[in-house]
Design an enzyme around this catalytic site. Structure first.
Site, short mmCIF file in Angstrom:
data_model
loop_
_atom_site.label_atom_id
_atom_site.label_comp_id
_atom_site.label_asym_id
_atom_site.label_seq_id
_atom_site.Cartn_x
_atom_site.Cartn_y
_atom_site.Cartn_z
N ARG A 117 -50.66 36.92 3.83
CA ARG A 117 -50.60 35.83 4.83
C ARG A 117 -49.70 34.68 4.39
O ARG A 117 -49.92 33.52 4.76
CB ARG A 117 -52.00 35.28 5.14
CG ARG A 117 -52.93 36.30 5.73
CD ARG A 117 -54.18 35.66 6.28
NE ARG A 117 -55.12 36.68 6.71
CZ ARG A 117 -56.02 37.25 5.92
NH1 ARG A 117 -56.10 36.87 4.65
NH2 ARG A 117 -56.81 38.16 6.37
N LYS A 139 -36.27 30.54 10.09
CA LYS A 139 -36.40 31.60 11.09
C LYS A 139 -36.23 32.94 10.38
O LYS A 139 -35.26 33.14 9.64
CB LYS A 139 -35.32 31.47 12.16
CG LYS A 139 -35.66 30.51 13.27
CD LYS A 139 -34.66 30.64 14.41
CE LYS A 139 -34.91 29.60 15.47
NZ LYS A 139 -33.88 29.63 16.54
N GLU A 181 -19.36 30.37 12.81
CA GLU A 181 -20.49 29.43 12.73
C GLU A 181 -20.00 28.08 12.19
O GLU A 181 -20.48 27.03 12.61
CB GLU A 181 -21.61 30.00 11.86
CG GLU A 181 -22.32 31.20 12.44
CD GLU A 181 -23.27 30.87 13.62
OE1 GLU A 181 -23.65 29.70 13.80
OE2 GLU A 181 -23.63 31.81 14.36
N LYS A 224 -27.36 21.48 9.47
CA LYS A 224 -28.51 22.34 9.80
C LYS A 224 -29.80 21.74 9.25
O LYS A 224 -30.83 21.74 9.93
CB LYS A 224 -28.30 23.76 9.28
CG LYS A 224 -29.52 24.63 9.59
CD LYS A 224 -29.21 26.00 10.06
CE LYS A 224 -30.49 26.67 10.62
NZ LYS A 224 -30.36 28.07 10.86
N GLU A 234 -38.06 24.48 17.09
CA GLU A 234 -37.23 24.57 18.30
C GLU A 234 -37.99 24.11 19.55
O GLU A 234 -37.99 24.78 20.58
CB GLU A 234 -36.67 25.99 18.48
CG GLU A 234 -35.44 25.96 19.37
CD GLU A 234 -34.56 27.22 19.26
OE1 GLU A 234 -34.41 27.77 18.16
OE2 GLU A 234 -34.02 27.61 20.29
N ARG A 238 -33.40 21.67 18.19
CA ARG A 238 -32.88 22.81 17.42
C ARG A 238 -32.05 23.76 18.27
O ARG A 238 -31.22 24.51 17.76
CB ARG A 238 -34.04 23.54 16.73
CG ARG A 238 -33.55 24.59 15.75
CD ARG A 238 -34.62 25.07 14.79
NE ARG A 238 -34.13 26.17 13.99
CZ ARG A 238 -34.69 26.61 12.87
NH1 ARG A 238 -35.77 26.03 12.40
NH2 ARG A 238 -34.17 27.62 12.21
N ASN A 242 -27.66 26.75 18.84
CA ASN A 242 -27.21 27.91 19.63
C ASN A 242 -25.92 27.60 20.39
O ASN A 242 -25.54 28.37 21.29
CB ASN A 242 -28.30 28.34 20.62
CG ASN A 242 -29.53 28.85 19.90
OD1 ASN A 242 -29.42 29.42 18.81
ND2 ASN A 242 -30.70 28.61 20.46
N HIS A 245 -23.49 30.26 21.69
CA HIS A 245 -24.16 31.55 21.52
C HIS A 245 -24.52 32.26 22.83
O HIS A 245 -24.83 33.45 22.81
CB HIS A 245 -25.41 31.39 20.66
CG HIS A 245 -25.10 31.28 19.19
ND1 HIS A 245 -24.35 30.25 18.66
CD2 HIS A 245 -25.42 32.08 18.14
CE1 HIS A 245 -24.23 30.42 17.35
NE2 HIS A 245 -24.87 31.52 17.01
N HIS A 249 -23.90 36.06 22.70
CA HIS A 249 -24.95 37.08 22.82
C HIS A 249 -24.65 38.05 23.96
O HIS A 249 -24.92 39.24 23.85
CB HIS A 249 -26.32 36.41 23.02
CG HIS A 249 -26.83 35.76 21.76
ND1 HIS A 249 -27.68 34.68 21.77
CD2 HIS A 249 -26.58 36.03 20.46
CE1 HIS A 249 -27.94 34.32 20.51
NE2 HIS A 249 -27.28 35.12 19.71
N HIS A 261 -20.07 38.82 14.98
CA HIS A 261 -20.87 37.75 15.54
C HIS A 261 -20.10 36.42 15.61
O HIS A 261 -20.04 35.77 16.66
CB HIS A 261 -22.16 37.57 14.75
CG HIS A 261 -23.00 36.43 15.22
ND1 HIS A 261 -23.66 36.43 16.43
CD2 HIS A 261 -23.24 35.20 14.66
CE1 HIS A 261 -24.29 35.28 16.59
NE2 HIS A 261 -24.06 34.52 15.53
N1 GLY Z 1 -29.76 30.21 13.93
C1 GLY Z 1 -30.31 29.21 14.75
C2 GLY Z 1 -31.49 28.53 14.15
O1 GLY Z 1 -31.74 28.67 12.97
O2 GLY Z 1 -32.19 27.84 14.86
#
Ligand code: GLY
Length: 355
Positions: A117, A139, A181, A224, A234, A238, A242, A245, A249, A261
């Site tokens: 956990r 993430k 990026e 970031k 998010e 956040r 994107n 993107h 995508h 990408h």
């Molecule tokens: N890659 C986008 C984020 O980390 O929110």
């Protein structure tokens, strides 16, 4: 802040409950042992054969290799890892170390989040994309046959290493993909809160395009870190990460047209600039700046030959019943933000411009 002892940048991800550092620079791997939690007696190192980078966590460790490529990001790999760790006797007080690009850090982070956990994880990002995006911010997750990243978690690492020496081992196409990026962050510089220990707005606001590689990685990491510290899960802000993107995508889902990408993100940034201009959100100079940044970083700024505009536009609309148009992340007077209700006719007209 540049540490006096070793010339590395240390960028703080200032999350209230779990702050951590991103060490950036040539030879930053030497910091790995200092990022391992004091409770850890053992480190499970997760990597792929084609990464070819060995690290020293400064404690007993074992390497757990997963298959190369995106194929590694599955639930069954998570099960295999957790079972191997259990047989080895890895405890909750120990640590997982992900060594690789976004595939490895996504996978290792999610396996660590699930094991007992929640077991500490440290990421050693070895790709440019991993250094400026995937390894920072917590993430993590795996793919299902039904879609990418459908199962995952927010599990913040204990620390992140971005050793720019590792970039020398990357194929040029991989490095180029990471630059997509980097281009994105050029438009997100205003979100650098300046409290991470490294400011992309310092030095008179030098563009990311004109920085050296270490500066670019540090600047992206600082932006970031600021965004994640302000909105870990998010809830709103956040989403600016994107930027570019939505079209990226769509291009990837429709088969990729041979784009990596970051290249798809670059096309997506130009598209977002054109769209914002047509909505009267930015002036012509800001529109042109999107083209310029992408061109300066030698990235594509047009749709690939043979692009199916109907398919791309269809992929923008996740909820086909949505009556209020499509949501995009767009530049504007207050910077990049989420914009709802973009009219389908305008989306199409702007796709035509990038043909
Ligand atoms: N890659 C986008 C984020 O980390 O929110």
């Amino acid at each position: 802040m540049v540490s006096a002892t070793n010339g590395l940048h240390h960028i703080r991800v200032g999350l209230e409950a779990r702050p951590y550092d991103v060490a950036v620079g040539a030879g930053a791997s030497s910091e790995l042992a200092s990022l391992i939690p004091a409770s850890a007696r053992r480190a499970a190192i997760v990597t792929q054969a084609n990464i070819g980078i060995s690290v020293d966590p400064g404690c007993e460790h074992r390497v757990f290799e997963v298959v190369d490529g995106e194929e590694a990001k599955t639930m069954s790999t998570v099960e295999d890892l957790c079972r191997d760790w259990a047989r080895w006797g890895l405890t909750r007080a120990d640590v997982v170390v992900g060594v690789g690009g976004g595939v490895v850090t996504d996978l290792a982070g999610f396996a660590a989040a699930s094991y007992h956990r929640g077991t500490a994880v440290v990421h050693v990002a070895t790709s440019l994309l991993g250094m400026v995006d995937a390894a920072i911010g917590g993430k993590c997750g795996v793919n299902l046959p039904e879609g990418k990243n459908l199962v995952g978690a927010f599990w913040q690492p204990h620390g992140v290493i971005c050793d720019t020496d590792h970039l020398a081992t990357l194929p040029p196409a991989e490095l180029r993909s990471g630059m997509g990026e980097v281009a994105k962050y050029e438009f997100l510089r205003r979100f650098d809160a300046g409290d991470t220990g490294w400011s992309s707005n310092g030095s008179g606001g030098v563009s990311l395009v004109d920085m050296d590689r270490v500066g670019q990685v540090a600047a992206c990491a600082a932006i970031k870190a600021s965004v994640v510290a302000a909105d870990e899960r998010e809830g709103g802000l956040r989403a600016v990460l994107n930027y570019g993107h939505t079209l990226a995508h769509a291009l990837e889902t429709s088969g990729g047209y041979g784009l990596r990408h970051g290249e798809a993100v670059a096309v997506g940034l130009v598209y977002a600039g054109e769209l914002a201009f047509r909505l009267g959100r930015i002036d012509d100079a800001a529109r042109a700046r999107h083209h310029q940044v992408v061109a300066d970083l030698e990235l594509p700024g047009r749709l690939p030959e043979g692009s199916d505009l109907d398919e791309l536009q269809g992929l923008f609309v996740r909820d086909k019943k949505a009556l209020d148009g499509v949501t995009f992340v767009l530049d504007g007077a207050d910077g990049v933000e989420r914009v709802t209700g973009v009219e389908p006719a305008l989306l199409r007209e702007t796709l035509e411009v990038l043909r």
